[in-house]
Scaffold this motif. Structure first.
Motif, PDB file in Angstrom:
ATOM      1  N   ARG A   2       0.814  -1.218   0.000  1.00 17.49           N
ATOM      2  CA  ARG A   2       0.000   0.000   0.000  1.00 17.49           C
ATOM      3  C   ARG A   2       0.850   1.273   0.000  1.00 17.49           C
ATOM      4  O   ARG A   2       0.377   2.332  -0.383  1.00 17.49           O
ATOM      5  CB  ARG A   2      -0.949  -0.017   1.197  1.00 17.49           C
ATOM      6  N   GLU A   3       2.092   1.172   0.445  1.00 23.51           N
ATOM      7  CA  GLU A   3       2.955   2.354   0.485  1.00 23.51           C
ATOM      8  C   GLU A   3       3.995   2.336  -0.632  1.00 23.51           C
ATOM      9  O   GLU A   3       5.052   2.957  -0.523  1.00 23.51           O
ATOM     10  CB  GLU A   3       3.636   2.444   1.851  1.00 23.51           C
ATOM     11  N   THR A   4       3.662   1.651  -1.726  1.00 25.16           N
ATOM     12  CA  THR A   4       4.590   1.571  -2.857  1.00 25.16           C
ATOM     13  C   THR A   4       4.923   2.946  -3.415  1.00 25.16           C
ATOM     14  O   THR A   4       6.090   3.278  -3.656  1.00 25.16           O
ATOM     15  CB  THR A   4       3.995   0.686  -3.966  1.00 25.16           C
ATOM     16  N   ARG A   5       3.885   3.764  -3.640  1.00 23.23           N
ATOM     17  CA  ARG A   5       4.127   5.083  -4.238  1.00 23.23           C
ATOM     18  C   ARG A   5       5.067   5.919  -3.358  1.00 23.23           C
ATOM     19  O   ARG A   5       5.993   6.567  -3.854  1.00 23.23           O
ATOM     20  CB  ARG A   5       2.808   5.815  -4.462  1.00 23.23           C
ATOM     21  N   GLU A   6       4.829   5.921  -2.059  1.00 28.45           N
ATOM     22  CA  GLU A   6       5.658   6.713  -1.158  1.00 28.45           C
ATOM     23  C   GLU A   6       7.109   6.232  -1.199  1.00 28.45           C
ATOM     24  O   GLU A   6       8.052   7.040  -1.213  1.00 28.45           O
ATOM     25  CB  GLU A   6       5.124   6.636   0.275  1.00 28.45           C
TER      26      GLU A   6
END
Length: 308
Positions: free
Chosen positions: A60-64
């Motif tokens: 879920r925190e791939t983009r960050e």
């Protein structure tokens, strides 16, 4: 902003070493993954770096992780979110054309075409739509083919050239490239026949360059296709429109090959391996050599091995 749950890229050895140091210092938990040089997780993001040089970031925190760690600290470049700036043609309305079955002794040759526009391309972001040769699962191919056809604004067509028609065309045209040129031209014409469904109209058609001369396809174009810019290049499947066409063509091929297997009562494998020769001999024993052309491409050298 579109959610991002998976990101892939390639790292150099130095970049991989820098990433591993960062993960160690940041308190990531390392774990064993088959074929991976290292893999680690923390909170809502997981990182796997494979021995091939491929990096996969998931969670879920791939983009960050990509925006604040991978790009500024490891890759030293900003790409995520800047795709359109870096590649201005990425969102242009266009046609993509590709084929499947060319190197397979059994089964048809299938040529597919796909129209995409900006909305379609954005809908496919992070969808896994890529060159079908990089997707080993027929089930995954089927899932992606269904998604492609169901995408609003996307227009598709497939031209399957069955084995008997293929063998007649090869006898008449004299080469595989001539058949491919005919198939690509037919697909482009079929797509342009649905131009009323395309908003905005396509600015070009893109396909892989399979012949030495680009004129091979250009000469085969029909009336509507001659009015469209035709771009032929190596590794054209890197374009999402061509990649989508490759998936539709592969899905059509594996579907029709399975139908031929059921109808003949013999499992007809893909490719042109020893298993293919053995299946060909079984087919000839069961149905006769004169029927081989209903399931196979007879100009292959495999035919000699099958018939003796």
């Amino acid at each position: 902003m579109q959610p991002l749950h998976c990101h892939t890229c390639t790292l150099t050895p130095d970049q991989a070493a820098a990433l591993k140091r960062f993960l160690e210092q940041a308190g990531f938990r390392f774990r064993e993954v088959p074929h991976a040089a290292f893999a680690a997780d923390k909170d809502k993001v997981g990182v796997v770096f494979y021995q091939s040089g491929k990096l996969v970031v998931q969670g879920r925190e791939t983009r960050e992780f990509v925006e604040f760690v991978l790009e500024p600290e490891i890759l030293k470049e900003a790409r995520l979110g800047y795709e359109t700036v870096l590649d201005p043609d990425r969102l242009l309305p266009r046609l993509g054309v590709d084929e499947s079955g060319k190197g397979d002794f059994f089964g048809p040759l299938c040529v597919a075409g796909v129209y995409v526009n900006e909305a379609v391309i954005r809908a496919w972001q992070d969808s896994g739509i890529r060159d079908s040769k990089n997707i080993s699962s027929d089930r995954k191919i089927a899932e992606l083919a269904e998604r492609i056809r169901a995408t609003p604004g996307c227009v598709t067509t497939v031209v399957p050239i069955g084995n008997e028609a293929y063998n007649r065309l090869h006898g008449k045209l004299g080469s595989v490239n001539a058949i491919l040129a005919w198939g690509h031209a037919r697909v482009i014409e079929n797509l342009l026949g649905q131009r009323h469904r395309m908003n905005p109209p396509p600015v070009r058609a893109i396909s892989d360059q399979f012949a030495r001369s680009k004129a091979t396809v250009e000469r085969a174009l029909l009336a509507q296709g001659r009015g469209l810019e035709l771009v032929q290049r190596h590794k054209a499947e890197e374009d999402v429109a061509v990649a989508a066409a490759s998936i539709l063509a592969r899905h059509e091929f594996v579907t029709r090959l399975a139908q031929l297997s059921r109808a003949s009562g013999i499992e007809l494998p893909k490719g042109a391996s020893n298993a293919v020769i053995e299946a060909g001999r079984k087919f000839v024993a069961a149905h006769g050599a004169n029927r081989l052309g209903t399931v196979a491409k007879l100009h292959f050298k495999t035919t000699q091995a099958v018939t003796g």
